[in-house]
Design a protein around this motif. Sequence first.
Motif, mmCIF file in Angstrom:
data_model
loop_
_atom_site.group_PDB
_atom_site.id
_atom_site.type_symbol
_atom_site.label_atom_id
_atom_site.label_comp_id
_atom_site.label_asym_id
_atom_site.label_seq_id
_atom_site.Cartn_x
_atom_site.Cartn_y
_atom_site.Cartn_z
ATOM 1 N N GLU A 151 47.205 41.050 47.653
ATOM 2 C CA GLU A 151 47.889 39.757 47.660
ATOM 3 C C GLU A 151 46.896 38.615 47.441
ATOM 4 O O GLU A 151 47.204 37.632 46.751
ATOM 5 C CB GLU A 151 48.634 39.559 48.986
ATOM 6 C CG GLU A 151 49.835 40.459 49.178
ATOM 7 C CD GLU A 151 49.471 41.912 49.451
ATOM 8 O OE1 GLU A 151 48.315 42.170 49.894
ATOM 9 O OE2 GLU A 151 50.314 42.796 49.218
ATOM 10 N N GLU A 152 45.699 38.750 48.010
ATOM 11 C CA GLU A 152 44.676 37.716 47.810
ATOM 12 C C GLU A 152 44.198 37.701 46.364
ATOM 13 O O GLU A 152 43.973 36.625 45.782
ATOM 14 C CB GLU A 152 43.502 37.963 48.760
ATOM 15 C CG GLU A 152 43.823 37.659 50.210
ATOM 16 C CD GLU A 152 42.722 38.100 51.162
ATOM 17 O OE1 GLU A 152 42.499 37.410 52.166
ATOM 18 O OE2 GLU A 152 42.086 39.155 50.889
ATOM 19 N N VAL A 153 44.042 38.869 45.779
ATOM 20 C CA VAL A 153 43.647 38.939 44.373
ATOM 21 C C VAL A 153 44.719 38.303 43.495
ATOM 22 O O VAL A 153 44.412 37.512 42.590
ATOM 23 C CB VAL A 153 43.389 40.401 43.957
ATOM 24 C CG1 VAL A 153 43.199 40.497 42.438
ATOM 25 C CG2 VAL A 153 42.175 40.957 44.678
ATOM 26 N N MET A 169 44.414 35.125 40.930
ATOM 27 C CA MET A 169 44.783 35.205 39.516
ATOM 28 C C MET A 169 45.804 34.122 39.159
ATOM 29 O O MET A 169 45.703 33.459 38.129
ATOM 30 C CB MET A 169 45.356 36.583 39.199
ATOM 31 C CG MET A 169 44.339 37.716 39.260
ATOM 32 S SD MET A 169 43.178 37.640 37.877
ATOM 33 C CE MET A 169 42.289 39.186 38.133
ATOM 34 N N GLU A 170 46.785 33.954 40.014
ATOM 35 C CA GLU A 170 47.841 32.968 39.740
ATOM 36 C C GLU A 170 47.299 31.547 39.703
ATOM 37 O O GLU A 170 47.831 30.690 38.981
ATOM 38 C CB GLU A 170 48.939 33.098 40.782
ATOM 39 C CG GLU A 170 49.778 34.357 40.620
ATOM 40 C CD GLU A 170 50.840 34.526 41.681
ATOM 41 O OE1 GLU A 170 51.876 35.152 41.378
ATOM 42 O OE2 GLU A 170 50.638 34.041 42.809
ATOM 43 N N SER A 171 46.231 31.306 40.440
ATOM 44 C CA SER A 171 45.645 29.970 40.434
ATOM 45 C C SER A 171 45.042 29.611 39.075
ATOM 46 O O SER A 171 44.853 28.434 38.771
ATOM 47 C CB SER A 171 44.570 29.853 41.524
ATOM 48 O OG SER A 171 43.428 30.636 41.193
ATOM 49 N N GLY A 172 44.739 30.634 38.275
ATOM 50 C CA GLY A 172 44.200 30.390 36.938
ATOM 51 C C GLY A 172 45.236 30.405 35.832
ATOM 52 O O GLY A 172 44.892 30.331 34.654
ATOM 53 N N ARG A 194 51.428 48.554 36.656
ATOM 54 C CA ARG A 194 50.077 48.591 36.090
ATOM 55 C C ARG A 194 49.246 47.408 36.586
ATOM 56 O O ARG A 194 48.092 47.564 36.990
ATOM 57 C CB ARG A 194 50.155 48.591 34.559
ATOM 58 C CG ARG A 194 48.860 48.281 33.817
ATOM 59 C CD ARG A 194 47.861 49.396 33.880
ATOM 60 N NE ARG A 194 46.754 49.159 32.949
ATOM 61 C CZ ARG A 194 45.651 49.876 32.915
ATOM 62 N NH1 ARG A 194 45.490 50.878 33.747
ATOM 63 N NH2 ARG A 194 44.704 49.615 32.031
ATOM 64 N N ILE A 195 49.826 46.212 36.570
ATOM 65 C CA ILE A 195 49.097 45.034 37.040
ATOM 66 C C ILE A 195 48.826 45.148 38.541
ATOM 67 O O ILE A 195 47.759 44.769 39.032
ATOM 68 C CB ILE A 195 49.876 43.748 36.708
ATOM 69 C CG1 ILE A 195 49.888 43.519 35.187
ATOM 70 C CG2 ILE A 195 49.265 42.536 37.410
ATOM 71 C CD1 ILE A 195 48.531 43.334 34.558
ATOM 72 N N GLY A 196 49.789 45.687 39.272
ATOM 73 C CA GLY A 196 49.574 45.898 40.693
ATOM 74 C C GLY A 196 48.405 46.826 40.965
ATOM 75 O O GLY A 196 47.601 46.603 41.883
ATOM 76 N N GLU A 197 48.289 47.879 40.145
ATOM 77 C CA GLU A 197 47.180 48.819 40.293
ATOM 78 C C GLU A 197 45.841 48.147 39.989
ATOM 79 O O GLU A 197 44.845 48.377 40.679
ATOM 80 C CB GLU A 197 47.394 50.010 39.352
ATOM 81 C CG GLU A 197 48.549 50.906 39.751
ATOM 82 C CD GLU A 197 48.932 51.886 38.650
ATOM 83 O OE1 GLU A 197 48.250 51.883 37.600
ATOM 84 O OE2 GLU A 197 49.903 52.635 38.836
ATOM 85 N N LEU A 198 45.808 47.310 38.947
ATOM 86 C CA LEU A 198 44.571 46.615 38.606
ATOM 87 C C LEU A 198 44.190 45.621 39.703
ATOM 88 O O LEU A 198 43.003 45.480 40.046
ATOM 89 C CB LEU A 198 44.723 45.892 37.263
ATOM 90 C CG LEU A 198 44.886 46.793 36.040
ATOM 91 C CD1 LEU A 198 45.138 45.950 34.792
ATOM 92 C CD2 LEU A 198 43.666 47.686 35.848
ATOM 93 N N ASP A 199 45.174 44.935 40.257
ATOM 94 C CA ASP A 199 44.893 44.016 41.363
ATOM 95 C C ASP A 199 44.318 44.775 42.561
ATOM 96 O O ASP A 199 43.386 44.309 43.217
ATOM 97 C CB ASP A 199 46.170 43.279 41.783
ATOM 98 C CG ASP A 199 46.561 42.172 40.820
ATOM 99 O OD1 ASP A 199 45.763 41.868 39.905
ATOM 100 O OD2 ASP A 199 47.665 41.611 40.984
ATOM 101 N N GLN A 200 44.879 45.938 42.839
ATOM 102 C CA GLN A 200 44.390 46.727 43.964
ATOM 103 C C GLN A 200 42.968 47.214 43.703
ATOM 104 O O GLN A 200 42.141 47.261 44.631
ATOM 105 C CB GLN A 200 45.319 47.912 44.207
ATOM 106 C CG GLN A 200 45.001 48.694 45.486
ATOM 107 C CD GLN A 200 45.139 47.838 46.731
ATOM 108 O OE1 GLN A 200 46.210 47.303 47.014
ATOM 109 N NE2 GLN A 200 44.056 47.691 47.497
ATOM 110 N N MET A 201 42.677 47.574 42.457
ATOM 111 C CA MET A 201 41.330 48.019 42.105
ATOM 112 C C MET A 201 40.321 46.904 42.372
ATOM 113 O O MET A 201 39.261 47.135 42.965
ATOM 114 C CB MET A 201 41.276 48.426 40.637
ATOM 115 C CG MET A 201 39.909 48.900 40.168
ATOM 116 S SD MET A 201 39.825 49.051 38.361
ATOM 117 C CE MET A 201 39.803 47.308 37.887
ATOM 118 N N VAL A 202 40.650 45.695 41.946
ATOM 119 C CA VAL A 202 39.767 44.551 42.188
ATOM 120 C C VAL A 202 39.648 44.283 43.682
ATOM 121 O O VAL A 202 38.555 44.010 44.201
ATOM 122 C CB VAL A 202 40.294 43.302 41.452
ATOM 123 C CG1 VAL A 202 39.475 42.074 41.827
ATOM 124 C CG2 VAL A 202 40.253 43.515 39.941
#
Length: 262
Positions: free
Chosen positions: A211-213, A217-220, A194-202
């Motif tokens: 991967e850039e998204v 996210m991880e930086s925050g 699910r999180i992978g899908e949301l990252d891809q959407m963004v």
Amino acid sequence: MDLGLIGKNVLVLASSKGLGKACALEFAREGANIMLTSRDEEQLSRTAEEIKAETGAMVHYKKCDITQRNEIDELVAETVEKLGSVDVLVNNAGGPPAGMFNDFEDEHWQGAFELTLLSLVRSVRAVTPNMRRNGGGRIVNIASSSFKQPIDGLILSNTFRTAINGLSKSLSQELGKDGILINTIGPGRIGTDRIGELDQMVADKKGLTAEEVKAGMESGIPLGRYGKPVEFARMVVFLCSGANTYITGQSLLIDGGMVKAL
């Protein structure tokens, strides 16, 4: 710590994959008997066999569309028939579609309500008579970090996950006298499909890679990474265990410190 889960009977909704599967596996590792459910019977069968092979636990499964009241009632009845009781209920559901306010019509709001909130109402209604007869039980509702801090582009989830939190708090007042403890957990960025899908959407919207998204996210996140499903599942298992005797009506985040709201 002895969690007192050996021989306990656990029903986990939406448990063929993702966070539901991770929770079911952790309960099985603690010696509990498991009922899995989702709409994908083929995936349910594979998940059941995986958990049995790894833990040796008793694992049953039943296909169920949790937007249908009769299917939830049948699921709970079969759980009691096969396992003997429902000592633990983990409410879980796939997230409603992503989007902004103007993206959705009435039918989208109705569908999100039935999937995310009404399914929880119906499952709690179905299991509590059995829990009362058995002297108590544990319920955990899996929601989202959005009950503390709304997530951009997820207006349906923000609305109904927050409602889950309010319902759970109210239910804790009503169910406490019956020895039923109920809590809500909000996952942050846990590494699931699910999180992978949301990252891809963004990523698609911004012209980036997933991967850039993820890196952004991880930086925050103070811990600097997405959480693992097992890390989330361990808290669910604790709250549903005999080791938890005084925590009810609470909402907790498993987010690596991501959400800044108090």
